[in-house]
Design a protein around this motif. Structure first.
Motif, PDB file in Angstrom:
ATOM      1  N   ASN A  38      58.119  44.339  60.966  1.00 49.91           N
ATOM      2  CA  ASN A  38      58.878  43.266  61.599  1.00 49.91           C
ATOM      3  C   ASN A  38      59.423  42.265  60.579  1.00 49.91           C
ATOM      4  O   ASN A  38      58.669  41.668  59.815  1.00 49.91           O
ATOM      5  CB  ASN A  38      57.984  42.529  62.604  1.00 49.91           C
ATOM      6  N   TYR A 160      52.294  29.862  68.533  1.00 52.84           N
ATOM      7  CA  TYR A 160      52.253  31.314  68.526  1.00 52.84           C
ATOM      8  C   TYR A 160      51.832  31.844  69.893  1.00 52.84           C
ATOM      9  O   TYR A 160      50.938  31.309  70.540  1.00 52.84           O
ATOM     10  CB  TYR A 160      51.262  31.862  67.472  1.00 52.84           C
ATOM     11  N   ASP A 211      44.011  34.664  69.949  1.00 53.59           N
ATOM     12  CA  ASP A 211      44.564  34.922  68.615  1.00 53.59           C
ATOM     13  C   ASP A 211      44.855  33.587  67.931  1.00 53.59           C
ATOM     14  O   ASP A 211      45.749  32.859  68.354  1.00 53.59           O
ATOM     15  CB  ASP A 211      45.860  35.739  68.753  1.00 53.59           C
ATOM     16  N   HIS A 213      45.789  33.347  64.888  1.00 51.69           N
ATOM     17  CA  HIS A 213      46.989  33.710  64.114  1.00 51.69           C
ATOM     18  C   HIS A 213      47.033  33.033  62.746  1.00 51.69           C
ATOM     19  O   HIS A 213      48.032  32.416  62.371  1.00 51.69           O
ATOM     20  CB  HIS A 213      48.247  33.367  64.926  1.00 51.69           C
ATOM     21  N   GLU A 237      40.730  36.077  66.941  1.00 49.07           N
ATOM     22  CA  GLU A 237      41.503  36.936  66.044  1.00 49.07           C
ATOM     23  C   GLU A 237      42.181  36.125  64.950  1.00 49.07           C
ATOM     24  O   GLU A 237      42.683  35.028  65.190  1.00 49.07           O
ATOM     25  CB  GLU A 237      42.564  37.668  66.877  1.00 49.07           C
ATOM     26  N   GLU A 263      45.384  42.915  61.392  1.00 52.45           N
ATOM     27  CA  GLU A 263      46.661  43.510  61.805  1.00 52.45           C
ATOM     28  C   GLU A 263      47.657  43.513  60.650  1.00 52.45           C
ATOM     29  O   GLU A 263      48.555  44.353  60.625  1.00 52.45           O
ATOM     30  CB  GLU A 263      47.247  42.796  63.012  1.00 52.45           C
ATOM     31  N   ARG A 284      41.402  45.220  62.937  1.00 50.40           N
ATOM     32  CA  ARG A 284      42.650  45.305  63.708  1.00 50.40           C
ATOM     33  C   ARG A 284      43.703  46.190  63.047  1.00 50.40           C
ATOM     34  O   ARG A 284      44.781  46.378  63.614  1.00 50.40           O
ATOM     35  CB  ARG A 284      43.227  43.904  63.860  1.00 50.40           C
ATOM     36  N   HIS A 313      45.976  46.675  66.426  1.00 48.95           N
ATOM     37  CA  HIS A 313      47.171  45.884  66.722  1.00 48.95           C
ATOM     38  C   HIS A 313      48.104  46.733  67.597  1.00 48.95           C
ATOM     39  O   HIS A 313      48.187  47.960  67.417  1.00 48.95           O
ATOM     40  CB  HIS A 313      47.838  45.568  65.396  1.00 48.95           C
ATOM     41  N   ASP A 317      56.444  44.837  68.350  1.00 52.71           N
ATOM     42  CA  ASP A 317      57.180  45.230  67.152  1.00 52.71           C
ATOM     43  C   ASP A 317      56.581  46.463  66.497  1.00 52.71           C
ATOM     44  O   ASP A 317      57.000  46.851  65.402  1.00 52.71           O
ATOM     45  CB  ASP A 317      57.262  44.075  66.147  1.00 52.71           C
ATOM     46  N   GLU A 340      45.172  46.761  71.664  1.00 55.88           N
ATOM     47  CA  GLU A 340      46.162  45.778  72.128  1.00 55.88           C
ATOM     48  C   GLU A 340      47.312  46.528  72.786  1.00 55.88           C
ATOM     49  O   GLU A 340      47.765  47.567  72.283  1.00 55.88           O
ATOM     50  CB  GLU A 340      46.692  44.959  70.958  1.00 55.88           C
TER      51      GLU A 340
END
Ligand code: CS2
Ligand code: MG
Length: 403
Positions: A38, A160, A211, A213, A237, A263, A284, A313, A317, A340
């Motif tokens: 992404n 997020y 998450d 993030h 996460e 991820e 992840r 993950h 995307d 996920e």
């Protein structure tokens, strides 16, 4: 044995960019692999088309491990998201081919099913706690056994995981990176209330995830973990950036909230200390960014020694090709945790017809030979690549922060 005669990279944008590799063999068998990174899609497309495809022609498609080692060690410049995403795409396509030639779904080649289905989690989000809980109740009604909760933060224009659309979330939202503003103190006040209210509304028979993030320091993550313990989160996460794997020890010292990370990892080396020191509970890393099924199995095998489970993950995307490959991996891997599942749009699903199914909070890859997914190249042609970046984050004083 099927010999590789050609390979091509397909870039398409049915609402968001995807990069797909198709490998063709002399017996007509083809296999597909997801190569989407992404915000940096064209770097992987070029790495594949200009530097990898010439190395594949003439090789025995069954020699997955040898080709993996050739592309990893032979590049000299090892690891990194671009290299490992390109290797992942080749790896997925070769497993797809092997399954088709064998007439078996890939999970059967990985040792068969270790469970009846793959538990997935949905993504409840909203501008307010009320909106988020309303969305979570909807996911619960759809049968989800696990739901991620992300809500807006009063005083912050965006954060997020909160999308304008209840079901579809696409963070790569602009031709140049949009700039978000972040306040840790405002955020830390909201999440405990979100979880308290969510438990009141949803009860205790549903797993609730969150998450962070990458946005907290280790001690802040320890504090949030402690605040959330009464509400039994399934995981927190990306609690803090994970370049310094040792940082998670500080979080562990303050909270028993389960931790998930990885991820953005692209090899086992990103997770080795985290796993060996049991600093996390879920890894992840996923098929498309961590070197494919072949390498992800190695990560999972190491994790299994330390009671760390998988939690791949699965954002929008990552294309349906990656979702299919992940589900074959998830169905078979012994230390599976959760998958996920951010639903793709109907437009994307049309470009990527697939055999995987969702029912009552569980998914299954299906029993089509190979990965059970393809790309409709005619349809894909109709969606021109459109440059899109992930946002960047700044603190209220302008300091560049983690998005
Ligand atoms: O857990 C998640 O799904 C997120 O971290 C992703 O949405 C992530 O932000 C995107 O994949 C980035 O492209
Ligand atoms: Mg995440």
């Amino acid at each position: 044995m099927p010999r590789i005669v050609s390979a091509r990279v397909i870039v398409t944008c049915p609402g968001r960019n995807f990069v797909t590799l198709r490998i063709e063999c002399d017996d007509g068998t083809t296999g597909v692999g997801d190569a989407t990174l992404n915000g940096r899609e064209l770097s992987v497309a070029s790495y594949l088309a200009d530097h990898v495809v010439p190395l594949l022609i003439g090789r025995d498609a069954h020699r997955i491990e040898d080709i993996w080692q050739y592309l990893y060690r032979g590049a000299y410049w090892r690891r990194g998201p671009v290299t490992m995403t390109a290797i992942a795409a080749v790896d997925m396509a070769l497993w797809d081919i092997k399954g088709k030639v064998a007439g078996l779904p890939v999970y059967q080649l990985l040792g068969g099913a270790s469970r009846e289905g793959v538990m997935v989690y949905g993504h409840a989000n909203g501008a307010t706690i009320d909106d988020t809980i309303e969305a979570a109740l909807d996911y619960q009604r759809q049968g989800y056994k696990a739901i991620r909760l992300q809500c807006g933060v009063p005083g912050m224009a965006s954060t997020y995981g909160v999308s304008k659309d209840r079901y579809f979330y696409e963070p790569a939202d602009a031709d140049l990176p949009s700039e978000n503003v972040w306040s840790t103190s405002k955020y830390l006040r909201v999440v405990p209330e979100l979880f308290e209210r969510a438990r009141e509304a949803l009860g205790w028979d549903v797993h609730l995830l969150h998450d962070i993030h990458h946005r907290l320091t280790p001690i802040e993550a320890g504090r949030l973990g402690k605040d959330l313990e009464p509400y039994r989160p399934f995981w927190l996460e990306d609690a803090t950036p994970a370049e310094n794997q040792e940082a998670f020890r500080l979080i562990r010292q303050h909270t028993t909230a389960p931790l998930a990370v990885g991820e953005i990892f692209n090899s086992i080396w990103d997770a080795k200390e985290l796993i060996e020191n049991q600093l996390i509970d879920y890894i992840r890393a996923t098929v498309v960014h961590a070197g494919g099924i072949t390498h992800l199995r190695r990560i999972a095998a190491l994790a299994d020694l330390y009671q760390v489970r998988t939690g791949c993950h699965g954002a929008t995307d990552l294309s349906p090709v990656c979702m299919a490959a992940a589900l074959h991996f998830d169905l078979s891997v012994p230390n599976f945790g959760i998958q996920e599942y951010m639903r793709h749009t109907a437009e994307t699903d049309a470009v990527f017809p697939h055999a995987y199914t969702f029912s009552d909070g569980m998914m299954h890859p299906g029993d089509a030979p190979g990965l059970g997914v393809d790309i409709d190249e005619e349809l894909a042609k109709g969606y021109e690549y459109r440059r899109a970046y992930l946002p960047v984050n700044r603190l209220e004083d302008g300091t560049l922060w983690n998005w």
